[in-house]
Design a protein around this motif. Structure first.
Motif, PDB file in Angstrom:
ATOM      1  N   GLN A  30      28.485  23.237  22.764  1.00 13.86           N
ATOM      2  CA  GLN A  30      29.856  22.759  22.973  1.00 13.86           C
ATOM      3  C   GLN A  30      29.886  21.241  23.001  1.00 13.86           C
ATOM      4  N   GLY A  31      28.938  20.669  23.725  1.00  9.37           N
ATOM      5  CA  GLY A  31      28.857  19.211  23.815  1.00  9.37           C
ATOM      6  C   GLY A  31      28.592  18.601  22.450  1.00  9.37           C
ATOM      7  N   PHE A  32      27.698  19.226  21.695  1.00 13.94           N
ATOM      8  CA  PHE A  32      27.333  18.708  20.378  1.00 13.94           C
ATOM      9  C   PHE A  32      28.543  18.648  19.457  1.00 13.94           C
ATOM     10  N   PHE A  33      29.281  19.757  19.386  1.00 17.64           N
ATOM     11  CA  PHE A  33      30.414  19.781  18.452  1.00 17.64           C
ATOM     12  C   PHE A  33      31.604  18.976  18.979  1.00 17.64           C
ATOM     13  N   THR A  34      31.767  18.916  20.285  1.00 18.07           N
ATOM     14  CA  THR A  34      32.844  18.102  20.839  1.00 18.07           C
ATOM     15  C   THR A  34      32.605  16.638  20.487  1.00 18.07           C
ATOM     16  N   ARG A  35      31.356  16.196  20.661  1.00 17.16           N
ATOM     17  CA  ARG A  35      31.032  14.803  20.315  1.00 17.16           C
ATOM     18  C   ARG A  35      31.142  14.572  18.813  1.00 17.16           C
ATOM     19  N   LEU A  36      30.679  15.562  18.046  1.00 17.21           N
ATOM     20  CA  LEU A  36      30.660  15.424  16.585  1.00 17.21           C
ATOM     21  C   LEU A  36      32.037  15.068  16.032  1.00 17.21           C
ATOM     22  N   ILE A  37      33.063  15.725  16.555  1.00 15.38           N
ATOM     23  CA  ILE A  37      34.403  15.521  15.989  1.00 15.38           C
ATOM     24  C   ILE A  37      35.255  14.567  16.810  1.00 15.38           C
TER      25      ILE A  37
ATOM     26  N   THR B 289      41.743  19.711  17.043  1.00 17.24           N
ATOM     27  CA  THR B 289      40.891  19.091  16.038  1.00 17.24           C
ATOM     28  C   THR B 289      39.696  19.985  15.735  1.00 17.24           C
ATOM     29  N   LEU B 290      39.130  20.580  16.782  1.00 20.40           N
ATOM     30  CA  LEU B 290      38.008  21.495  16.568  1.00 20.40           C
ATOM     31  C   LEU B 290      38.470  22.725  15.784  1.00 20.40           C
ATOM     32  N   THR B 291      39.667  23.209  16.101  1.00 19.08           N
ATOM     33  CA  THR B 291      40.214  24.364  15.383  1.00 19.08           C
ATOM     34  C   THR B 291      40.343  24.046  13.898  1.00 19.08           C
ATOM     35  N   PHE B 292      40.841  22.852  13.606  1.00 18.42           N
ATOM     36  CA  PHE B 292      40.955  22.448  12.204  1.00 18.42           C
ATOM     37  C   PHE B 292      39.589  22.471  11.522  1.00 18.42           C
ATOM     38  N   HIS B 293      38.612  21.835  12.125  1.00 21.27           N
ATOM     39  CA  HIS B 293      37.297  21.754  11.484  1.00 21.27           C
ATOM     40  C   HIS B 293      36.651  23.134  11.358  1.00 21.27           C
ATOM     41  N   PHE B 294      36.810  23.935  12.411  1.00 15.51           N
ATOM     42  CA  PHE B 294      36.208  25.263  12.410  1.00 15.51           C
ATOM     43  C   PHE B 294      36.803  26.115  11.285  1.00 15.51           C
ATOM     44  N   LEU B 295      38.127  26.131  11.212  1.00 17.01           N
ATOM     45  CA  LEU B 295      38.763  27.005  10.227  1.00 17.01           C
ATOM     46  C   LEU B 295      38.614  26.466   8.808  1.00 17.01           C
ATOM     47  N   ARG B 296      38.625  25.153   8.683  1.00 16.86           N
ATOM     48  CA  ARG B 296      38.399  24.575   7.357  1.00 16.86           C
ATOM     49  C   ARG B 296      37.033  25.034   6.854  1.00 16.86           C
ATOM     50  N   ALA B 297      36.043  24.930   7.719  1.00 16.53           N
ATOM     51  CA  ALA B 297      34.699  25.333   7.332  1.00 16.53           C
ATOM     52  C   ALA B 297      34.669  26.818   6.994  1.00 16.53           C
TER      53      ALA B 297
END
Lengths: 56, 316, 345
Positions: free
Chosen positions: B196-203, B243-251
């Protein structure tokens, strides 16, 4: 879907998939119980849950 | 790589003169170092604007979607795989295309170069085969290309085009022994909280400019889910969950289709490694379906078809 | 006008001392690039930078900003009433803002603060902010501030201007806000003739380093329809991905979209940056979209900056020449090139 969700940090055990026919009442009960038990054990989900927008 | 420029110009001229194609799509030299411009030429006398070097990292398949004319296009390994995907997904027909194949030795990561010169302004780059020379107002440094490849190119095993009508050079040797998924494995080994920390920081830097989505040749939906308002799937603010939802679903929309061309990362103005999402899906497709996108016209992608022996361990 | 000289250490100490009076936004190194962030114990200012990746416009005009909040229902007499969200309008200062970005606020101000319309949030944020500029000793090759009425040490739009003289900083107060900032700042000593001369020389040499200068004067004399119907737009727009990089990085792009977000019975009205590059920007409720095609959207961006704005405000172009869009456009659409084409058409 499950793979990527768990990859980004959703705890394993929060997302379940099952195939249950309308005739499989006992399976439905079993699965529902298992899901409820596993999700309860994880506690409330805090991650990836939209709350009030965090904006300026 | 530079040697292809002349060949591309000659080929484009010939194709346009012979009216084999109505237009030719390639790259033009950019106005700033390390940036090239997608270019379409339809006048045989203007082919001298076509160009090729180590910074052609943008995916040209974007410009093929739903075209109805006959088009010539340059294609290296990943671009050719996206052409295959486009044909499979009915975005263009094979007989509309004249594919000019370019064996590729990888593109240079402009961010890595900027890092190497400590973010000082680069005024000129000279590319000489295995090395390149970077010049600024008060410095000049020579670097080995090998060490500055885009991270997707460094682990690429499909450098040669998989589909073409004509090839502009000898096929190059494919890389062997690369382990493309080391970064994904590192994340897989984390516990959920760390992930969670990794992806939160990533985006965290994402400004929702959608450059990643728009640079991706797979993203051609008439209306993207982030732009829909009935229902509104995702909020439009800078809220981190949205923002995470966008990246997750785009992927996820790229599952089984992504060729890891790296265009998304290349264009990101904020330098976000969003390939961390798509690479996991690529790895899963590889492990569960022995599938790599865009290698053949003869097989449907795994998410398109049902096979009785499909992986189904997750269904209880 | 106060002119004071600080050693670099004194300067940082002086800023530290100001943290009680201002929220200080300073350039902080954040990975590969710099960003304006509030100076606190953890975030250390780093003034050795060309410019920040994102312009400092977000300090005054955030990417997403809650304007109103409300509750829904029938029982509560307070329900269904929009209430303005409380905001912090206490003094802020952007320290190290480049003159182009400060000039950009003046451009944006013509839109948000004019006799016809006054945007209450933008204006209050702007009025509470002191802009302490840092002149550009080494402008980039993509900078063209001098072509749009600015310069590497341009003072318009700034409250104070800092000259980096190697070992020392010279700071000049330019407005009342800037003088107030200087009055609160400890340390430093009055500037002598030699320092002022050095600053003058620096200004002259920096201006000469600007290599790009697309002329912007001819734009005013052109006919809107001629430019609008010009044949070059198709070519300019071909590569465009219709992403928001140019508009979001631009210090002078001001467009926004207002969204309601409701969760249960509580709602927020949020304003987000929007971009004329997105098809959604102009999509009507009817389903009709007057700028349905990519070429129309690309043309809109440049026509707005280089023609509509020019004609409407008679005060130059809507561009401060920072060069961000030139450097970071993923497909290298170069506003200098477009400007040339418009000039020569």
């Amino acid at each position: 879907m499950k793979g990527l969700l768990e990859h980004v940090g959703v705890e394993p055990g929060r997302l379940h998939f099952s195939w249950i026919s309308s005739a499989e009442a006992t399976k439905f009960v079993d699965v529902a119980n298992t899901v409820a038990k596993e999700v309860k054990a994880l506690g409330p989900a805090r991650y990836f849950i939209k709350k009030r927008a965090e904006v300026a | 790589m530079l040697r292809y420029t002349e060949k591309i110009q000659e080929t484009a001229k010939r194709l346009l003169q012979e009216k084999r194609v109505d237009a030719f799509i390639g790259y033009g030299k950019g106005s700033v170092p390390m940036m090239n411009q997608p270019l379409m030429v339809s006048d045989p006398d203007r082919v001298d604007r076509l160009y090729w070097d180590n910074f052609c990292g943008l995916n040209l398949c974007n410009y093929l979607t739903k075209r109805t004319d006959k088009v010539g296009i340059v294609a290296n390994g990943c671009n050719s795989r996206n052409i295959v995907t486009h044909i499979i997904e009915n975005q263009i027909k094979r007989d509309q295309l004249y594919i000019v194949g370019i064996p590729c030795e990888g593109m240079i990561d402009h961010r890595a170069v900027m890092r190497a010169v400590k973010q000082k302004e680069i005024l000129d780059i000279q590319q000489n085969g295995k090395t390149f020379v970077v010049k600024g107002a008060d410095f000049e440094e020579t670097f080995e290309k090998e060490k500055f490849l885009q991270s997707n190119c460094a682990v690429c095993i499909h450098r040669n085009p998989v589909i073409y009508d004509e090839l502009l050079g000898d096929l190059v040797e494919e890389q062997t022994g690369v382990s493309p998924y080391q970064d994904v494995e590192k994340v897989e080994a984390m516990d959920p909280e760390k992930k969670q920390g990794f992806f939160t920081r990533l985006i965290s830097r994402c400004i929702r400019c959608y450059a990643c989505r728009n640079a991706c040749p797979l993203c051609y939906c008439p209306t993207c889910f982030v732009d829909e308002s009935r229902p509104q799937w995702v909020g439009k603010s800078s809220d981190p969950t949205d923002t995470l939802t966008f990246h997750f679903l785009r992927a996820y929309h790229c599952a089984g289709r992504c060729t890891d061309c790296g265009a998304c990362e290349r264009v990101c103005p904020m330098g976000i490694s969003m390939r961390q999402f798509t690479k996991k899906l690529n790895k899963d497709c590889q492990e569960l379906f022995s599938w790599e996108a865009g290698l053949t016209l003869d097989q449907r992608p795994p998410l398109d078809v049902y096979r009785p022996d499909d992986y189904n361990d997750f269904i209880k | 006008m106060t002119e004071r000289v600080y050693t670099k250490e004194e300067w940082i100490r002086g800023l530290e001392g100001l943290r009680e009076d201002y929220t200080l936004f300073v350039p902080v190194k954040d990975g590969d690039f710099h960003a304006f962030m509030p100076m606190n114990g953890e975030k250390v200012p780093d003034f050795d930078f060309q410019n920040t990746r994102l312009s400092p416009k977000s300090v005054i005009y955030p990417r997403s900003e809650r304007l109103f909040e409300y509750i829904l229902g029938n029982a509560d007499p307070e329900a269904n009433i929009l209430k303005e969200s409380s905001k912090d309008f206490s003094p802020r200062a952007i320290v190290g803002i480049r003159p182009c970005d400060a000039q950009a606020f003046q451009i944006v101000r013509r839109n948000f603060d004019n006799p016809e319309y006054r945007d209450p949030w933008w204006v209050r944020h702007f009025e509470s902010t002191t802009l302490v500029g840092l002149g550009c000793n080494e402008p980039c090759s993509t900078c063209f501030c001098t072509a749009v009425g600015g310069g590497p040490f341009h003072e318009d739009g700034l409250d104070a201007l800092v000259f980096d003289l190697g070992e020392r900083y010279l700071i000049k107060g330019l407005t009342d806000k800037g003088e107030a900032f200087l009055a609160k700042m400890n340390g430093g000593k009055p500037a002598d003739e030699a320092v002022l001369k050095a600053a003058e020389d620096l200004t002259a040499s920096a201006s000469q380093k600007i290599t790009s200068s697309p002329p912007t004067d001819p734009l005013k004399g052109k006919k809107i329809n001629d430019l609008f119907n010009a044949p070059f737009w198709e070519e300019v727009a071909f590569g465009c991905l219709n992403c928001g990089t140019c508009t979001y990085l631009c210090p002078t792009c001001w467009c926004f979209d207002v969204q309601d977000e409701v969760l249960g019975k509580e709602g927020d009205r949020i304003r987000n940056w929007d971009s004329c590059m997105f098809p959604l920007f102009t999509l009507h409720g009817s389903g009709h979209n007057p700028r349905d095609k990519k070429v129309q959207r690309v043309r809109q961006r440049f026509m707005h900056k280089l023609k509509y704005y020019v004609d409407k405000y008679d005060n130059g172009v809507q561009c401060s020449g920072c060069g961000r869009c030139v450097r970071y456009c993923p497909v290298n659409i170069d506003i200098r090139d477009v400007c040339e084409r418009m000039n020569n058409y």
